[in-house]
Design a protein around this motif. Structure first.
Motif, PDB file in Angstrom:
ATOM      1  N   UNK A   1       0.828  -1.201   0.000  1.00 63.08           N
ATOM      2  CA  UNK A   1       0.000   0.000   0.000  1.00 63.08           C
ATOM      3  C   UNK A   1       0.866   1.257   0.000  1.00 63.08           C
ATOM      4  N   UNK A   2       0.511   2.256  -0.809  1.00 60.44           N
ATOM      5  CA  UNK A   2       1.274   3.502  -0.833  1.00 60.44           C
ATOM      6  C   UNK A   2       0.870   4.439   0.300  1.00 60.44           C
ATOM      7  N   UNK A   3       1.712   5.409   0.577  1.00 60.16           N
ATOM      8  CA  UNK A   3       1.366   6.486   1.496  1.00 60.16           C
ATOM      9  C   UNK A   3       1.771   6.254   2.934  1.00 60.16           C
ATOM     10  N   UNK A   4       1.451   7.260   3.749  1.00 60.74           N
ATOM     11  CA  UNK A   4       1.791   7.225   5.168  1.00 60.74           C
ATOM     12  C   UNK A   4       0.522   7.181   6.001  1.00 60.74           C
ATOM     13  N   UNK A   5       0.679   6.827   7.281  1.00 59.97           N
ATOM     14  CA  UNK A   5      -0.454   6.833   8.213  1.00 59.97           C
ATOM     15  C   UNK A   5      -0.611   8.229   8.812  1.00 59.97           C
ATOM     16  N   UNK A   6      -1.565   8.407   9.718  1.00 59.34           N
ATOM     17  CA  UNK A   6      -1.985   9.734  10.160  1.00 59.34           C
ATOM     18  C   UNK A   6      -1.137  10.407  11.229  1.00 59.34           C
ATOM     19  N   UNK A   7      -0.089   9.769  11.706  1.00 58.43           N
ATOM     20  CA  UNK A   7       0.694  10.384  12.772  1.00 58.43           C
ATOM     21  C   UNK A   7       2.147  10.513  12.365  1.00 58.43           C
TER      22      UNK A   7
ATOM     23  N   UNK B   1      -4.254  11.891   2.826  1.00 62.94           N
ATOM     24  CA  UNK B   1      -4.416  12.159   1.400  1.00 62.94           C
ATOM     25  C   UNK B   1      -3.558  13.322   0.913  1.00 62.94           C
ATOM     26  N   UNK B   2      -3.000  14.095   1.841  1.00 65.76           N
ATOM     27  CA  UNK B   2      -2.167  15.241   1.469  1.00 65.76           C
ATOM     28  C   UNK B   2      -0.746  15.089   2.002  1.00 65.76           C
ATOM     29  N   UNK B   3      -0.319  13.869   2.271  1.00 67.41           N
ATOM     30  CA  UNK B   3       1.009  13.627   2.825  1.00 67.41           C
ATOM     31  C   UNK B   3       1.759  12.642   1.940  1.00 67.41           C
ATOM     32  N   UNK B   4       3.089  12.797   1.874  1.00 65.95           N
ATOM     33  CA  UNK B   4       3.885  11.989   0.959  1.00 65.95           C
ATOM     34  C   UNK B   4       5.333  11.908   1.426  1.00 65.95           C
TER      35      UNK B   4
ATOM     36  N   UNK C   1       6.537  15.221   3.312  1.00 67.97           N
ATOM     37  CA  UNK C   1       5.621  16.348   3.248  1.00 67.97           C
ATOM     38  C   UNK C   1       4.330  15.899   3.910  1.00 67.97           C
ATOM     39  N   UNK C   2       3.914  16.612   4.958  1.00 69.60           N
ATOM     40  CA  UNK C   2       2.690  16.210   5.647  1.00 69.60           C
ATOM     41  C   UNK C   2       1.835  17.426   5.962  1.00 69.60           C
ATOM     42  N   UNK C   3       0.522  17.210   5.890  1.00 63.95           N
ATOM     43  CA  UNK C   3      -0.442  18.288   6.022  1.00 63.95           C
ATOM     44  C   UNK C   3      -1.158  18.187   7.360  1.00 63.95           C
TER      45      UNK C   3
ATOM     46  N   UNK D   1     -10.333  23.047  -1.675  1.00 73.02           N
ATOM     47  CA  UNK D   1      -9.332  22.741  -0.664  1.00 73.02           C
ATOM     48  C   UNK D   1      -9.743  23.144   0.733  1.00 73.02           C
ATOM     49  N   UNK D   2      -8.842  22.889   1.653  1.00 75.08           N
ATOM     50  CA  UNK D   2      -9.058  23.246   3.044  1.00 75.08           C
ATOM     51  C   UNK D   2      -7.854  23.996   3.551  1.00 75.08           C
ATOM     52  N   UNK D   3      -8.016  24.659   4.668  1.00 75.62           N
ATOM     53  CA  UNK D   3      -6.879  25.405   5.186  1.00 75.62           C
ATOM     54  C   UNK D   3      -6.035  24.533   6.097  1.00 75.62           C
ATOM     55  N   UNK D   4      -4.781  24.888   6.198  1.00 82.30           N
ATOM     56  CA  UNK D   4      -3.893  24.154   7.069  1.00 82.30           C
ATOM     57  C   UNK D   4      -2.431  24.380   6.747  1.00 82.30           C
ATOM     58  N   UNK D   5      -1.614  23.679   7.510  1.00 80.21           N
ATOM     59  CA  UNK D   5      -0.168  23.803   7.416  1.00 80.21           C
ATOM     60  C   UNK D   5       0.412  22.593   6.696  1.00 80.21           C
ATOM     61  N   UNK D   6       1.235  22.845   5.717  1.00 79.91           N
ATOM     62  CA  UNK D   6       2.020  21.792   5.094  1.00 79.91           C
ATOM     63  C   UNK D   6       3.424  21.887   5.664  1.00 79.91           C
ATOM     64  N   UNK D   7       3.846  20.828   6.343  1.00 80.70           N
ATOM     65  CA  UNK D   7       5.198  20.774   6.905  1.00 80.70           C
ATOM     66  C   UNK D   7       6.055  19.892   6.005  1.00 80.70           C
ATOM     67  N   UNK D   8       7.324  20.257   5.879  1.00 77.72           N
ATOM     68  CA  UNK D   8       8.255  19.470   5.089  1.00 77.72           C
ATOM     69  C   UNK D   8       9.484  19.183   5.945  1.00 77.72           C
ATOM     70  N   UNK D   9       9.789  17.892   6.097  1.00 78.85           N
ATOM     71  CA  UNK D   9      10.974  17.457   6.844  1.00 78.85           C
ATOM     72  C   UNK D   9      11.967  16.891   5.844  1.00 78.85           C
ATOM     73  N   UNK D  10      13.186  17.436   5.823  1.00 78.14           N
ATOM     74  CA  UNK D  10      14.211  16.986   4.886  1.00 78.14           C
ATOM     75  C   UNK D  10      15.555  16.837   5.586  1.00 78.14           C
ATOM     76  N   UNK D  11      16.387  15.995   5.014  1.00 75.85           N
ATOM     77  CA  UNK D  11      17.772  15.872   5.454  1.00 75.85           C
ATOM     78  C   UNK D  11      18.567  15.323   4.278  1.00 75.85           C
ATOM     79  N   UNK D  12      19.852  15.233   4.441  1.00 74.54           N
ATOM     80  CA  UNK D  12      20.704  14.540   3.476  1.00 74.54           C
ATOM     81  C   UNK D  12      21.278  13.336   4.191  1.00 74.54           C
ATOM     82  N   UNK D  13      21.282  12.195   3.519  1.00 69.46           N
ATOM     83  CA  UNK D  13      21.737  10.965   4.156  1.00 69.46           C
ATOM     84  C   UNK D  13      22.288  10.031   3.090  1.00 69.46           C
ATOM     85  N   UNK D  14      22.918   8.963   3.521  1.00 74.75           N
ATOM     86  CA  UNK D  14      23.436   7.965   2.585  1.00 74.75           C
ATOM     87  C   UNK D  14      22.388   6.929   2.216  1.00 74.75           C
ATOM     88  N   UNK D  15      21.273   6.870   2.976  1.00 75.51           N
ATOM     89  CA  UNK D  15      20.258   5.840   2.767  1.00 75.51           C
ATOM     90  C   UNK D  15      18.993   6.203   3.526  1.00 75.51           C
TER      91      UNK D  15
END
Length: 184
Positions: free
Chosen positions: A18-24, A72-75, A94-96, A151-165
């Motif tokens: 299954x694709x995608x992430x769960x709600x937390x 539905x708005x997270x990836x 990216x999570x909403x 659409x709906x209102x809200x915050x889109x947060x983006x968590x990023x880093x650089x890593x080897x894997x």
């Protein structure tokens, strides 16, 4: 197995994919930790090369901060980064978080100037971690009010880093910090 051996990558053989992430999503600033665990065997050519088996250890009265997300708005993606003979990946979650409440705005204000360990669960029940010891994830938030007809209102947060894997967190579901200031 010799260090130059690879393992076969077989088909899913009927297992769910299954694709995608769960709600937390769970996150914690780097300075919340006494110990940040790492992969079991980085030289391995199997899952131990990318799996963190031991839970991270928090300082007293610190723990995971839990954030609700709209699935539905997270990836999650991990794209190639770097240059020839210096390739890495850039994991990006990216999570909403819906709504226009003040607590979310305050979170967005604070996270932009800190580094984190971020963990989320896939729809297949695997936990993935962004950020590592000495290389925490950057988290930033953007707000969109949407329109009445779209659409709906809200915050889109983006968590990023650089890593080897991509790091799999094999220590199980994170336990959130409770409102009384102690870990659950």
């Amino acid at each position: 197995m010799a260090s130059t051996d690879y393992v076969d990558l077989n088909s899913p053989r009927g297992r769910d994919n299954a694709p995608g992430i769960k709600q937390t999503v769970w996150l914690a600033p780097m300075d919340y930790f006494d110990t940040i665990s790492d992969v079991v065997d980085p030289a391995s050519f199997d899952g131990d090369a990318v799996t963190i088996a031991d839970p991270h250890v928090f300082k007293a009265a610190k723990g995971w901060i839990q954030m609700y997300t709209t699935v539905e708005k997270s990836n999650f993606t991990a794209e190639a980064a770097g240059d020839v003979d210096a390739e890495m990946v850039q994991p990006k979650l990216t999570f909403f978080h819906p709504g226009d409440d003040e607590a979310a705005a305050a979170m967005a204000r604070r996270v932009k100037n800190d580094r984190f360990i971020v963990i989320f669960e896939t729809q297949n029940g695997k936990f993935i971690q962004i950020g590592a010891k000495n290389n925490g994830a950057k988290v930033v938030g953007t707000y969109d009010m949407g329109t009445v007809g779209n659409g709906g209102n809200g915050w889109t947060f983006e968590a990023t880093s650089y890593d080897n894997f991509i790091r799999f967190y094999g220590a199980g579901q994170p336990t959130p910090l409770q409102s009384d200031g102690g870990a659950a």
